[in-house]
Design a protein around this motif. Sequence first.
Motif, PDB file in Angstrom:
ATOM      1  N   GLU A  63       0.826  -1.203   0.000  1.00  0.00           N
ATOM      2  CA  GLU A  63       0.000   0.000   0.000  1.00  0.00           C
ATOM      3  C   GLU A  63       0.863   1.258   0.000  1.00  0.00           C
ATOM      4  O   GLU A  63       0.567   2.238  -0.710  1.00  0.00           O
ATOM      5  N   LEU A  64       1.934   1.251   0.780  1.00  0.00           N
ATOM      6  CA  LEU A  64       2.819   2.411   0.851  1.00  0.00           C
ATOM      7  C   LEU A  64       3.420   2.724  -0.518  1.00  0.00           C
ATOM      8  O   LEU A  64       3.399   3.877  -0.975  1.00  0.00           O
ATOM      9  N   VAL A  65       3.955   1.712  -1.174  1.00  0.00           N
ATOM     10  CA  VAL A  65       4.568   1.918  -2.493  1.00  0.00           C
ATOM     11  C   VAL A  65       3.516   2.344  -3.509  1.00  0.00           C
ATOM     12  O   VAL A  65       3.764   3.228  -4.345  1.00  0.00           O
TER      13      VAL A  65
ATOM     14  N   SER B 222       9.169  -7.734   1.611  1.00  0.00           N
ATOM     15  CA  SER B 222       9.070  -7.282   3.003  1.00  0.00           C
ATOM     16  C   SER B 222       8.439  -8.348   3.882  1.00  0.00           C
ATOM     17  O   SER B 222       8.894  -8.600   5.009  1.00  0.00           O
ATOM     18  N   GLY B 223       7.378  -8.994   3.378  1.00  0.00           N
ATOM     19  CA  GLY B 223       6.736 -10.049   4.155  1.00  0.00           C
ATOM     20  C   GLY B 223       7.669 -11.212   4.421  1.00  0.00           C
ATOM     21  O   GLY B 223       7.743 -11.726   5.546  1.00  0.00           O
ATOM     22  N   ILE B 224       8.403 -11.622   3.401  1.00  0.00           N
ATOM     23  CA  ILE B 224       9.353 -12.729   3.554  1.00  0.00           C
ATOM     24  C   ILE B 224      10.464 -12.349   4.530  1.00  0.00           C
ATOM     25  O   ILE B 224      10.869 -13.142   5.383  1.00  0.00           O
ATOM     26  N   ALA B 225      10.946 -11.111   4.417  1.00  0.00           N
ATOM     27  CA  ALA B 225      12.054 -10.669   5.270  1.00  0.00           C
ATOM     28  C   ALA B 225      11.656 -10.633   6.746  1.00  0.00           C
ATOM     29  O   ALA B 225      12.410 -11.092   7.615  1.00  0.00           O
ATOM     30  N   VAL B 226      10.463 -10.096   7.049  1.00  0.00           N
ATOM     31  CA  VAL B 226      10.073 -10.001   8.454  1.00  0.00           C
ATOM     32  C   VAL B 226       9.727 -11.381   9.016  1.00  0.00           C
ATOM     33  O   VAL B 226       9.987 -11.665  10.197  1.00  0.00           O
ATOM     34  N   LEU B 227       9.175 -12.260   8.191  1.00  0.00           N
ATOM     35  CA  LEU B 227       8.899 -13.618   8.645  1.00  0.00           C
ATOM     36  C   LEU B 227      10.196 -14.354   8.966  1.00  0.00           C
ATOM     37  O   LEU B 227      10.303 -15.029   9.994  1.00  0.00           O
ATOM     38  N   THR B 228      11.185 -14.196   8.113  1.00  0.00           N
ATOM     39  CA  THR B 228      12.491 -14.811   8.360  1.00  0.00           C
ATOM     40  C   THR B 228      13.144 -14.225   9.597  1.00  0.00           C
ATOM     41  O   THR B 228      13.726 -14.948  10.418  1.00  0.00           O
TER      42      THR B 228
ATOM     43  N   SER C 187      14.063  -1.800   2.570  1.00  0.00           N
ATOM     44  CA  SER C 187      14.301  -0.370   2.332  1.00  0.00           C
ATOM     45  C   SER C 187      15.452  -0.171   1.364  1.00  0.00           C
ATOM     46  O   SER C 187      15.377   0.661   0.437  1.00  0.00           O
ATOM     47  N   MET C 188      16.519  -0.922   1.569  1.00  0.00           N
ATOM     48  CA  MET C 188      17.680  -0.815   0.688  1.00  0.00           C
ATOM     49  C   MET C 188      17.363  -1.326  -0.712  1.00  0.00           C
ATOM     50  O   MET C 188      17.805  -0.761  -1.714  1.00  0.00           O
ATOM     51  N   LEU C 189      16.573  -2.389  -0.773  1.00  0.00           N
ATOM     52  CA  LEU C 189      16.199  -2.963  -2.068  1.00  0.00           C
ATOM     53  C   LEU C 189      15.323  -2.019  -2.870  1.00  0.00           C
ATOM     54  O   LEU C 189      15.479  -1.894  -4.097  1.00  0.00           O
ATOM     55  N   GLY C 190      14.399  -1.346  -2.199  1.00  0.00           N
ATOM     56  CA  GLY C 190      13.385  -0.580  -2.908  1.00  0.00           C
ATOM     57  C   GLY C 190      13.713   0.860  -3.211  1.00  0.00           C
ATOM     58  O   GLY C 190      13.160   1.433  -4.154  1.00  0.00           O
ATOM     59  N   ILE C 191      14.616   1.477  -2.444  1.00  0.00           N
ATOM     60  CA  ILE C 191      14.812   2.919  -2.593  1.00  0.00           C
ATOM     61  C   ILE C 191      15.255   3.291  -4.005  1.00  0.00           C
ATOM     62  O   ILE C 191      14.838   4.308  -4.560  1.00  0.00           O
TER      63      ILE C 191
ATOM     64  N   THR D  39      10.915   8.696   1.648  1.00  0.00           N
ATOM     65  CA  THR D  39       9.738   8.376   2.464  1.00  0.00           C
ATOM     66  C   THR D  39       9.501   6.875   2.497  1.00  0.00           C
ATOM     67  O   THR D  39       9.213   6.294   3.549  1.00  0.00           O
ATOM     68  N   PHE D  40       9.632   6.231   1.343  1.00  0.00           N
ATOM     69  CA  PHE D  40       9.470   4.778   1.286  1.00  0.00           C
ATOM     70  C   PHE D  40      10.468   4.075   2.195  1.00  0.00           C
ATOM     71  O   PHE D  40      10.092   3.212   2.994  1.00  0.00           O
ATOM     72  N   ALA D  41      11.743   4.430   2.051  1.00  0.00           N
ATOM     73  CA  ALA D  41      12.779   3.743   2.820  1.00  0.00           C
ATOM     74  C   ALA D  41      12.571   3.923   4.320  1.00  0.00           C
ATOM     75  O   ALA D  41      12.693   2.966   5.101  1.00  0.00           O
ATOM     76  N   SER D  42      12.222   5.146   4.729  1.00  0.00           N
ATOM     77  CA  SER D  42      12.038   5.434   6.156  1.00  0.00           C
ATOM     78  C   SER D  42      10.842   4.679   6.725  1.00  0.00           C
ATOM     79  O   SER D  42      10.939   4.008   7.760  1.00  0.00           O
ATOM     80  N   PHE D  43       9.704   4.778   6.059  1.00  0.00           N
ATOM     81  CA  PHE D  43       8.494   4.159   6.588  1.00  0.00           C
ATOM     82  C   PHE D  43       8.523   2.643   6.468  1.00  0.00           C
ATOM     83  O   PHE D  43       7.964   1.940   7.312  1.00  0.00           O
ATOM     84  N   THR D  44       9.163   2.130   5.425  1.00  0.00           N
ATOM     85  CA  THR D  44       9.285   0.680   5.326  1.00  0.00           C
ATOM     86  C   THR D  44      10.124   0.130   6.469  1.00  0.00           C
ATOM     87  O   THR D  44       9.791  -0.908   7.058  1.00  0.00           O
ATOM     88  N   ALA D  45      11.199   0.821   6.816  1.00  0.00           N
ATOM     89  CA  ALA D  45      12.009   0.398   7.955  1.00  0.00           C
ATOM     90  C   ALA D  45      11.186   0.404   9.243  1.00  0.00           C
ATOM     91  O   ALA D  45      11.283  -0.518  10.067  1.00  0.00           O
TER      92      ALA D  45
END
Length: 266
Positions: free
Chosen positions: A49-51, A69-75, A92-96, A105-111
């Motif tokens: 939704e953010l992106v 993001s879902g895979i990363a936080v689950l791991t 955040s690093m992948l998407g910026i 804004t994306f990188a900050s809020f995703t983190a």
Amino acid sequence: MSARSRWNDLSERMISGIVLVAVGMTVVWIGGFTFHIAIALIVGLMVWELVSMLDHDRAKTPLVLGVASGIAVLTAGEVSPAVAMPLLLAPSMLGIGQMSRGGVTFASFTALIMLAGYGMMAHRDDYGLFWMLWLVLVVVATDVAGYFAGRLIGGPKFWPRVSPKKTWSGTVAGWIAAGALGAAFAALSNANYGLVPLSIAISMASQLGDIAESAIKRRAGVKDSSNLIPGHGGLFDRFDGMLGAALFILIAGQIVGFPPGLPPSM
């Protein structure tokens, strides 16, 4: 505003809210890996939704970053905290560099979303069902008290340029409801009454999460983060308060000790 228009969204909000609470409480009660999967799904959808709000011209980017993001936080929830930290910042690093606009804004809020999701998993794992319910109910009480007090009492707006519906009466009512809930949980658990101001601080953090998401929507020129939930908009709209609360307790719990007055295992 007429009395009818003031409450015209109440029935739809209540039906959706009851379903959300029923599903959410069931997952919270089950805990464990089931809870981790639910948090990963929520995190992934919130990043999607953010992106979508910030960079809606790129059709594939929101889905890719949401899934990552879902895979990363689950791991992250299944490995040691030291290993989890770079995983939580990786989206955040992948998407910026993939964003044509709104990259910072994306990188900050995703983190923040990732850390909040991790914080919720850790809170449930470390402190159990009782204290997870406390966290959820403080956020819910803040939201419900703010909704009804804002419409019944009205008065000066909190920050009309960003969130025109929010009032100071609703904001303060949220603090009062959170403090009362903190007192109830302190009595039920024999924790000390430091839980009352901590609950109020959690309420404030949830309101800040709500305001921050409103600022993003204002910047993006959208009313809701998505239309996934009837009467509530998207998951970001519904979980923005929990985002702020979970992030705050992750940090504050290390400073003040949690639960206050009880051994950490409680």
